[in-house]
Design an enzyme around this catalytic site. Sequence first.
Site, short mmCIF file in Angstrom:
data_model
loop_
_atom_site.label_atom_id
_atom_site.label_comp_id
_atom_site.label_asym_id
_atom_site.label_seq_id
_atom_site.Cartn_x
_atom_site.Cartn_y
_atom_site.Cartn_z
N HIS A 17 8.32 6.14 -8.87
CA HIS A 17 7.51 5.14 -8.13
C HIS A 17 8.47 4.19 -7.42
CE1 HIS A 17 3.78 2.43 -7.85
NE2 HIS A 17 4.74 1.82 -7.17
N HIS A 19 9.32 1.88 -3.61
CA HIS A 19 9.03 1.39 -2.25
C HIS A 19 10.33 1.32 -1.47
CE1 HIS A 19 4.91 0.21 -3.32
NE2 HIS A 19 5.43 -0.02 -4.51
N LEU A 20 10.42 2.08 -0.40
CA LEU A 20 11.65 2.10 0.39
C LEU A 20 11.53 1.35 1.70
CD1 LEU A 20 13.04 5.76 0.09
CD2 LEU A 20 14.02 3.65 -0.85
N ARG A 21 10.30 0.96 2.08
CA ARG A 21 10.08 0.32 3.38
C ARG A 21 10.52 1.25 4.51
NH1 ARG A 21 6.97 -2.35 0.05
NH2 ARG A 21 7.82 -4.24 -0.85
N ASN A 45 2.82 2.75 1.29
CA ASN A 45 2.22 1.51 1.80
C ASN A 45 3.12 0.81 2.82
OD1 ASN A 45 4.06 0.76 -0.25
ND2 ASN A 45 2.99 -1.15 -0.66
N LYS A 105 -1.81 8.50 -3.21
CA LYS A 105 -1.84 7.20 -3.89
C LYS A 105 -3.14 6.45 -3.61
CE LYS A 105 -0.21 3.55 -6.04
NZ LYS A 105 0.97 2.74 -5.88
N HIS A 142 -2.96 2.75 -8.45
CA HIS A 142 -2.69 1.33 -8.69
C HIS A 142 -3.93 0.83 -9.43
CE1 HIS A 142 -0.89 -2.69 -7.71
NE2 HIS A 142 -2.07 -3.01 -8.19
N HIS A 180 2.78 1.99 -12.99
CA HIS A 180 3.26 0.70 -13.51
C HIS A 180 2.28 0.06 -14.50
CE1 HIS A 180 0.76 -0.52 -10.15
NE2 HIS A 180 1.70 -0.33 -9.24
N LEU A 225 2.95 -7.23 -8.74
CA LEU A 225 1.64 -6.75 -9.15
C LEU A 225 1.77 -5.34 -9.71
CD1 LEU A 225 -0.54 -8.12 -6.23
CD2 LEU A 225 -0.61 -8.83 -8.64
N ASP A 253 9.05 0.98 -9.41
CA ASP A 253 8.26 0.10 -8.54
C ASP A 253 9.16 -0.94 -7.88
OD1 ASP A 253 6.06 -0.85 -7.18
OD2 ASP A 253 5.34 -2.10 -8.83
N HIS A 257 11.26 -7.47 -0.88
CA HIS A 257 10.72 -8.38 0.14
C HIS A 257 11.83 -9.37 0.47
CE1 HIS A 257 6.41 -7.30 -0.15
NE2 HIS A 257 6.66 -7.09 -1.43
N ALA A 269 4.19 -10.19 -3.45
CA ALA A 269 4.37 -9.57 -4.75
C ALA A 269 5.37 -8.43 -4.64
CB ALA A 269 3.04 -9.03 -5.25
C1 NCD Z 1 4.44 -3.50 -4.14
C2 NCD Z 1 4.99 -3.70 -2.72
O1 NCD Z 1 5.55 -4.78 -2.46
O2 NCD Z 1 4.90 -2.77 -1.92
N1 NCD Z 1 4.43 -4.76 -4.82
C3 NCD Z 1 4.43 -4.96 -6.15
O3 NCD Z 1 4.32 -6.11 -6.58
N2 NCD Z 1 4.57 -3.97 -6.98
C4 NCD Z 1 3.11 -2.89 -4.06
C5 NCD Z 1 2.61 -2.38 -5.37
O4 NCD Z 1 3.12 -1.40 -5.91
O5 NCD Z 1 1.65 -2.97 -5.91
ZN ZN Z 2 4.44 -0.01 -6.26
#
Ligand code: NCD
Ligand code: ZN
Length: 349
Positions: A17, A19-21, A45, A105, A142, A180, A225, A253, A257, A269
Amino acid sequence: MSSFLTHLTITRPDDWHLHLRDGEQLKDVLPYTARQFARAIIMPNLRAPVVTTEMAQAYYTRVVSALPEELRGQFQPLMTLYLTDNTQPSEIVRAKNSGIVQAVKLYPAGATTHSDAGVTDISKCFETLAEMEKQDIPLLVHGEVTDPDIDVFDREKIFIERVLIALTQRFPQLRIVFEHVTTRDAVEFVKQSSVKIAATITAHHLLLNRNALFQGGIRPHHYCLPILKRETHRQALLQAATSGNAKFFLGTDSAPHALMNKEHSCGCAGIFTAHAAMELYAAAFEQAGALDRLEGFASFFGADFYRLPRNTNTITLQQKVWMIPKQYAFAGEVLVPLYANAELSWKMG
Ligand code: NCD
Ligand code: ZN
Protein backbone atom coordinates in the site's frame (compact mmCIF):
# COMPACT_ATOMS: atom_id res chain seq x y z
CA MET A 1 16.13 -15.78 7.70
CA SER A 2 19.38 -15.28 9.57
CA SER A 3 19.42 -13.15 12.64
CA PHE A 4 22.46 -12.14 14.69
CA LEU A 5 22.77 -9.48 17.29
CA THR A 6 23.71 -6.81 14.82
CA HIS A 7 22.27 -7.89 11.45
CA LEU A 8 18.96 -9.02 10.12
CA THR A 9 18.89 -10.48 6.61
CA ILE A 10 15.48 -11.19 5.13
CA THR A 11 13.95 -11.89 1.74
CA ARG A 12 13.43 -8.60 -0.10
CA PRO A 13 10.07 -7.20 1.06
CA ASP A 14 7.15 -5.68 -0.88
CA ASP A 15 4.99 -2.69 0.09
CA TRP A 16 1.32 -3.57 -0.40
CA HIS A 17 0.00 0.00 0.00
CA LEU A 18 1.88 3.04 -1.25
CA HIS A 19 1.19 6.59 -2.48
CA LEU A 20 3.76 7.72 -5.02
CA ARG A 21 2.03 10.85 -6.36
CA ASP A 22 3.08 12.01 -9.83
CA GLY A 23 5.50 14.18 -11.82
CA GLU A 24 8.40 15.74 -9.89
CA GLN A 25 7.01 14.55 -6.56
CA LEU A 26 7.02 10.98 -7.85
CA LYS A 27 10.67 11.36 -8.91
CA ASP A 28 11.62 12.54 -5.46
CA VAL A 29 9.87 9.87 -3.37
CA LEU A 30 10.10 6.75 -5.55
CA PRO A 31 13.81 5.99 -4.90
CA TYR A 32 13.21 5.52 -1.16
CA THR A 33 10.71 2.76 -1.83
CA ALA A 34 12.58 1.18 -4.76
CA ARG A 35 15.74 0.87 -2.66
CA GLN A 36 13.97 -1.28 -0.05
CA PHE A 37 11.10 -3.04 -1.79
CA ALA A 38 10.93 -5.20 -4.91
CA ARG A 39 7.30 -4.32 -5.62
CA ALA A 40 4.61 -2.00 -4.34
CA ILE A 41 0.88 -1.67 -4.79
CA ILE A 42 0.51 1.87 -6.13
CA MET A 43 -2.55 3.75 -4.93
CA PRO A 44 -4.65 5.38 -7.66
CA ASN A 45 -5.72 8.56 -5.81
CA LEU A 46 -3.96 11.03 -8.05
CA ARG A 47 -5.50 14.46 -8.53
CA ALA A 48 -7.18 12.93 -11.57
CA PRO A 49 -7.81 9.45 -10.17
CA VAL A 50 -6.66 6.39 -12.10
CA VAL A 51 -10.06 5.10 -13.16
CA THR A 52 -9.27 3.19 -16.35
CA THR A 53 -6.81 0.53 -17.39
CA GLU A 54 -5.43 2.94 -19.94
CA MET A 55 -4.70 5.49 -17.21
CA ALA A 56 -3.10 2.77 -15.08
CA GLN A 57 -0.88 1.81 -18.01
CA ALA A 58 0.19 5.42 -18.51
CA TYR A 59 0.86 5.83 -14.77
CA TYR A 60 2.85 2.58 -14.78
CA THR A 61 5.05 3.98 -17.53
CA ARG A 62 5.57 7.24 -15.62
CA VAL A 63 6.57 5.32 -12.48
CA VAL A 64 9.04 3.08 -14.30
CA SER A 65 10.52 6.10 -16.14
CA ALA A 66 10.94 7.95 -12.85
CA LEU A 67 13.26 5.26 -11.46
CA PRO A 68 16.85 6.42 -11.16
CA GLU A 69 19.37 4.57 -13.35
CA GLU A 70 20.75 2.40 -10.53
CA LEU A 71 17.31 1.08 -9.57
CA ARG A 72 16.03 0.33 -13.09
CA GLY A 73 14.78 -3.22 -13.39
CA GLN A 74 14.86 -3.70 -9.63
CA PHE A 75 11.43 -2.37 -8.77
CA GLN A 76 8.05 -3.30 -10.13
CA PRO A 77 4.99 -1.09 -9.61
CA LEU A 78 1.75 -3.06 -9.21
CA MET A 79 -1.06 -0.86 -10.42
CA THR A 80 -4.59 -0.35 -9.09
CA LEU A 81 -7.81 1.13 -10.42
CA TYR A 82 -9.85 3.66 -8.52
CA LEU A 83 -13.41 2.38 -8.13
CA THR A 84 -16.18 4.91 -8.84
CA ASP A 85 -19.97 4.69 -8.98
CA ASN A 86 -19.53 4.34 -12.74
CA THR A 87 -16.77 1.75 -13.08
CA GLN A 88 -18.12 -0.77 -15.58
CA PRO A 89 -17.67 -4.55 -15.39
CA SER A 90 -16.00 -4.34 -18.82
CA GLU A 91 -13.27 -2.17 -17.26
CA ILE A 92 -12.54 -5.00 -14.82
CA VAL A 93 -12.07 -7.41 -17.72
CA ARG A 94 -9.70 -4.93 -19.39
CA ALA A 95 -7.82 -4.51 -16.12
CA LYS A 96 -7.43 -8.25 -15.69
CA ASN A 97 -6.21 -8.70 -19.27
CA SER A 98 -3.71 -5.84 -18.95
CA GLY A 99 -1.39 -7.90 -16.77
CA ILE A 100 -0.33 -4.77 -14.87
CA VAL A 101 -3.44 -3.99 -12.82
CA GLN A 102 -3.46 -6.09 -9.67
CA ALA A 103 -6.37 -4.69 -7.71
CA VAL A 104 -9.18 -2.15 -7.46
CA LYS A 105 -9.38 0.40 -4.65
CA LEU A 106 -12.57 1.43 -2.90
CA TYR A 107 -12.54 4.90 -1.36
CA PRO A 108 -15.85 5.90 0.15
CA ALA A 109 -16.47 9.38 -1.36
CA GLY A 110 -14.91 12.05 0.82
CA ALA A 111 -13.06 9.61 3.12
CA THR A 112 -9.55 10.91 2.49
CA THR A 113 -7.08 12.73 0.19
CA HIS A 114 -8.42 13.00 -3.38
CA SER A 115 -11.45 10.82 -2.77
CA ASP A 116 -14.15 13.10 -4.18
CA ALA A 117 -14.66 10.70 -7.07
CA GLY A 118 -15.06 7.79 -4.67
CA VAL A 119 -18.05 5.53 -4.23
CA THR A 120 -21.18 7.24 -2.85
CA ASP A 121 -23.13 4.03 -2.32
CA ILE A 122 -21.59 0.58 -2.55
CA SER A 123 -24.75 -0.89 -4.06
CA LYS A 124 -23.99 1.10 -7.22
CA CYS A 125 -20.92 -1.12 -7.67
CA PHE A 126 -22.50 -4.54 -7.20
CA GLU A 127 -22.25 -5.59 -10.85
CA THR A 128 -18.65 -4.48 -11.02
CA LEU A 129 -17.82 -6.24 -7.75
CA ALA A 130 -19.43 -9.41 -9.12
CA GLU A 131 -17.12 -9.16 -12.13
CA MET A 132 -14.13 -8.69 -9.82
CA GLU A 133 -15.16 -11.76 -7.90
CA LYS A 134 -15.40 -13.68 -11.19
CA GLN A 135 -12.05 -12.35 -12.48
CA ASP A 136 -10.52 -12.88 -9.04
CA ILE A 137 -9.19 -9.32 -8.78
CA PRO A 138 -8.79 -8.20 -5.16
CA LEU A 139 -10.76 -5.26 -3.77
CA LEU A 140 -8.68 -2.95 -1.58
CA VAL A 141 -10.80 -1.11 0.94
CA HIS A 142 -10.33 2.20 2.70
CA GLY A 143 -12.58 1.06 5.54
CA GLU A 144 -14.08 4.16 7.04
CA VAL A 145 -17.59 5.54 6.88
CA THR A 146 -17.76 9.20 5.92
CA ASP A 147 -20.93 10.15 7.80
CA PRO A 148 -19.97 13.41 9.57
CA ASP A 149 -22.16 12.42 12.52
CA ILE A 150 -19.91 9.47 13.29
CA ASP A 151 -17.01 10.16 15.62
CA VAL A 152 -13.77 10.14 13.64
CA PHE A 153 -12.26 7.52 15.97
CA ASP A 154 -15.21 5.16 15.33
CA ARG A 155 -15.37 5.36 11.55
CA GLU A 156 -13.46 2.12 10.93
CA LYS A 157 -15.51 0.09 13.40
CA ILE A 158 -18.79 1.40 11.98
CA PHE A 159 -17.61 0.67 8.43
CA ILE A 160 -17.22 -2.99 9.36
CA GLU A 161 -20.75 -3.09 10.73
CA ARG A 162 -22.43 -1.08 8.00
CA VAL A 163 -20.54 -2.08 4.85
CA LEU A 164 -17.89 -4.74 5.15
CA ILE A 165 -19.85 -7.58 6.75
CA ALA A 166 -22.57 -7.33 4.10
CA LEU A 167 -19.98 -7.10 1.33
CA THR A 168 -18.24 -10.30 2.40
CA GLN A 169 -21.60 -12.06 2.60
CA ARG A 170 -22.75 -10.89 -0.81
CA PHE A 171 -19.42 -11.69 -2.51
CA PRO A 172 -17.97 -14.61 -0.56
CA GLN A 173 -15.33 -15.39 -3.19
CA LEU A 174 -14.11 -11.81 -3.58
CA ARG A 175 -10.62 -11.31 -2.18
CA ILE A 176 -10.58 -8.20 0.00
CA VAL A 177 -7.69 -6.36 1.62
CA PHE A 178 -8.82 -4.23 4.53
CA GLU A 179 -6.19 -1.52 4.12
CA HIS A 180 -4.27 0.13 6.96
CA VAL A 181 -6.30 -1.40 9.80
CA THR A 182 -6.14 0.70 12.96
CA THR A 183 -8.45 -0.94 15.50
CA ARG A 184 -8.81 -4.09 17.54
CA ASP A 185 -12.25 -4.41 15.92
CA ALA A 186 -10.70 -4.61 12.45
CA VAL A 187 -8.11 -7.13 13.60
CA GLU A 188 -10.82 -9.33 15.11
CA PHE A 189 -12.96 -9.02 11.99
CA VAL A 190 -10.10 -10.09 9.71
CA LYS A 191 -9.07 -12.96 11.96
CA GLN A 192 -12.55 -14.48 12.05
CA SER A 193 -13.26 -13.93 8.34
CA SER A 194 -12.60 -16.39 5.53
CA VAL A 195 -9.19 -16.82 3.89
CA LYS A 196 -10.35 -14.34 1.24
CA ILE A 197 -10.02 -11.45 3.71
CA ALA A 198 -6.63 -9.98 4.66
CA ALA A 199 -5.29 -6.67 5.96
CA THR A 200 -2.33 -4.36 5.67
CA ILE A 201 -0.78 -2.61 8.67
CA THR A 202 1.34 0.56 8.53
CA ALA A 203 4.52 1.18 10.51
CA HIS A 204 3.13 4.37 12.03
CA HIS A 205 0.05 2.63 13.42
CA LEU A 206 2.36 0.04 14.99
CA LEU A 207 4.57 2.71 16.55
CA LEU A 208 2.21 5.50 17.57
CA ASN A 209 -1.05 5.88 19.42
CA ARG A 210 -3.30 8.93 19.36
CA ASN A 211 -1.35 10.70 22.09
CA ALA A 212 1.26 11.34 19.40
CA LEU A 213 -1.17 13.78 17.80
CA PHE A 214 -0.97 16.07 20.80
CA GLN A 215 2.51 15.51 22.21
CA GLY A 216 3.32 18.93 23.68
CA GLY A 217 1.11 20.63 21.10
CA ILE A 218 -0.70 19.74 17.91
CA ARG A 219 1.40 17.51 15.63
CA PRO A 220 0.29 17.73 12.01
CA HIS A 221 2.95 15.29 10.85
CA HIS A 222 1.26 12.56 12.88
CA TYR A 223 -2.07 13.18 11.21
CA CYS A 224 -3.18 10.50 8.78
CA LEU A 225 -6.33 8.61 7.90
CA PRO A 226 -7.50 6.42 9.41
CA ILE A 227 -6.47 8.55 12.38
CA LEU A 228 -4.20 7.11 15.09
CA LYS A 229 -6.16 5.27 17.76
CA ARG A 230 -5.75 4.61 21.47
CA GLU A 231 -3.06 2.33 22.91
CA THR A 232 -5.24 -0.79 23.24
CA HIS A 233 -5.74 -0.69 19.46
CA ARG A 234 -2.03 -0.24 18.79
CA GLN A 235 -1.39 -3.28 20.97
CA ALA A 236 -3.89 -5.32 18.95
CA LEU A 237 -2.19 -4.29 15.69
CA LEU A 238 1.24 -5.15 17.04
CA GLN A 239 -0.04 -8.51 18.19
CA ALA A 240 -1.60 -9.22 14.77
CA ALA A 241 1.47 -8.14 12.81
CA THR A 242 3.86 -10.20 14.92
CA SER A 243 1.60 -13.23 15.34
CA GLY A 244 2.69 -15.01 12.18
CA ASN A 245 -0.92 -14.96 10.94
CA ALA A 246 -0.61 -14.70 7.13
CA LYS A 247 -3.75 -12.54 6.89
CA PHE A 248 -1.72 -9.54 8.09
CA PHE A 249 1.02 -8.05 5.93
CA LEU A 250 3.04 -4.93 5.30
CA GLY A 251 1.55 -1.83 3.66
CA THR A 252 3.25 1.44 4.57
CA ASP A 253 0.55 3.83 3.34
CA SER A 254 3.47 6.23 2.98
CA ALA A 255 1.59 9.35 1.88
CA PRO A 256 3.78 12.39 1.21
CA HIS A 257 2.40 15.93 1.43
CA ALA A 258 4.45 19.12 1.25
CA LEU A 259 5.17 20.78 4.59
CA MET A 260 3.07 23.79 3.64
CA ASN A 261 0.02 21.56 3.21
CA LYS A 262 0.60 19.73 6.50
CA GLU A 263 1.41 22.75 8.69
CA HIS A 264 -1.77 24.53 7.77
CA SER A 265 -5.07 25.60 9.32
CA CYS A 266 -6.64 22.63 7.50
CA GLY A 267 -3.73 20.23 7.07
CA CYS A 268 -3.68 17.20 4.76
CA ALA A 269 -3.85 13.64 6.06
CA GLY A 270 -0.86 11.42 5.34
CA ILE A 271 2.44 10.40 6.93
CA PHE A 272 5.60 9.93 4.89
CA THR A 273 7.45 6.78 5.97
CA ALA A 274 9.12 5.52 2.79
CA HIS A 275 12.48 7.08 3.74
CA ALA A 276 12.91 4.45 6.47
CA ALA A 277 10.05 2.03 6.01
CA MET A 278 11.80 -1.22 6.92
CA GLU A 279 13.73 0.42 9.74
CA LEU A 280 10.45 1.65 11.25
CA TYR A 281 8.85 -1.79 11.01
CA ALA A 282 12.01 -3.32 12.51
CA ALA A 283 11.74 -0.91 15.45
CA ALA A 284 8.12 -1.95 16.02
CA PHE A 285 8.85 -5.68 15.76
CA GLU A 286 11.87 -5.31 18.05
CA GLN A 287 9.69 -3.60 20.65
CA ALA A 288 7.42 -6.64 20.54
CA GLY A 289 10.40 -9.01 20.78
CA ALA A 290 9.40 -10.49 17.42
CA LEU A 291 12.10 -9.63 14.88
CA ASP A 292 11.98 -13.25 13.77
CA ARG A 293 8.42 -12.65 12.52
CA LEU A 294 9.31 -9.62 10.36
CA GLU A 295 10.17 -11.62 7.25
CA GLY A 296 6.81 -13.37 6.97
CA PHE A 297 4.93 -10.10 7.45
CA ALA A 298 7.13 -8.05 5.11
CA SER A 299 8.18 -10.53 2.45
CA PHE A 300 5.91 -13.58 2.26
CA PHE A 301 2.28 -13.12 3.27
CA GLY A 302 1.41 -10.29 0.89
CA ALA A 303 2.89 -12.05 -2.12
CA ASP A 304 1.02 -15.22 -1.18
CA PHE A 305 -2.30 -13.37 -0.87
CA TYR A 306 -1.82 -11.62 -4.23
CA ARG A 307 -0.69 -14.97 -5.72
CA LEU A 308 2.60 -13.52 -6.89
CA PRO A 309 5.94 -15.27 -6.48
CA ARG A 310 7.91 -14.47 -3.35
CA ASN A 311 11.06 -12.47 -4.00
CA THR A 312 14.30 -14.40 -4.02
CA ASN A 313 16.96 -11.80 -3.22
CA THR A 314 17.51 -10.30 0.23
CA ILE A 315 18.02 -7.07 2.15
CA THR A 316 20.04 -6.58 5.31
CA LEU A 317 19.18 -4.31 8.20
CA GLN A 318 21.99 -3.40 10.57
CA GLN A 319 21.69 -2.39 14.15
CA LYS A 320 23.13 1.08 13.95
CA VAL A 321 21.96 4.36 15.41
CA TRP A 322 21.36 7.06 12.81
CA MET A 323 19.56 10.33 12.66
CA ILE A 324 16.60 10.76 10.33
CA PRO A 325 16.97 14.02 8.36
CA LYS A 326 14.82 16.98 9.29
CA GLN A 327 13.39 17.14 5.79
CA TYR A 328 13.63 15.83 2.25
CA ALA A 329 13.27 17.49 -1.15
CA PHE A 330 9.78 17.31 -2.66
CA ALA A 331 9.42 18.88 -6.08
CA GLY A 332 10.83 22.23 -4.95
CA GLU A 333 8.96 22.02 -1.66
CA VAL A 334 9.79 20.44 1.67
CA LEU A 335 8.75 16.99 2.90
CA VAL A 336 8.88 16.22 6.61
CA PRO A 337 9.32 12.48 7.26
CA LEU A 338 8.08 10.50 10.24
CA TYR A 339 10.60 10.78 13.11
CA ALA A 340 12.28 13.79 11.51
CA ASN A 341 15.45 14.68 13.39
CA ALA A 342 15.08 11.67 15.67
CA GLU A 343 17.19 8.55 16.06
CA LEU A 344 16.43 5.08 14.75
CA SER A 345 18.42 2.02 15.74
CA TRP A 346 18.16 0.00 12.52
CA LYS A 347 19.53 0.94 9.13
CA MET A 348 19.27 -0.82 5.82
CA GLY A 349 22.76 -1.54 4.49
C1 NCD B 1 -3.55 9.15 1.95
C2 NCD B 1 -3.04 10.18 0.92
O1 NCD B 1 -2.54 11.23 1.36
O2 NCD B 1 -3.13 9.91 -0.27
N1 NCD B 1 -3.59 9.75 3.24
C3 NCD B 1 -3.56 9.11 4.43
O3 NCD B 1 -3.71 9.77 5.47
N2 NCD B 1 -3.35 7.83 4.50
C4 NCD B 1 -4.85 8.63 1.52
C5 NCD B 1 -5.29 7.41 2.27
O4 NCD B 1 -4.73 6.34 2.12
O5 NCD B 1 -6.25 7.52 3.04
ZN1 ZN C 1 -3.34 5.08 1.57
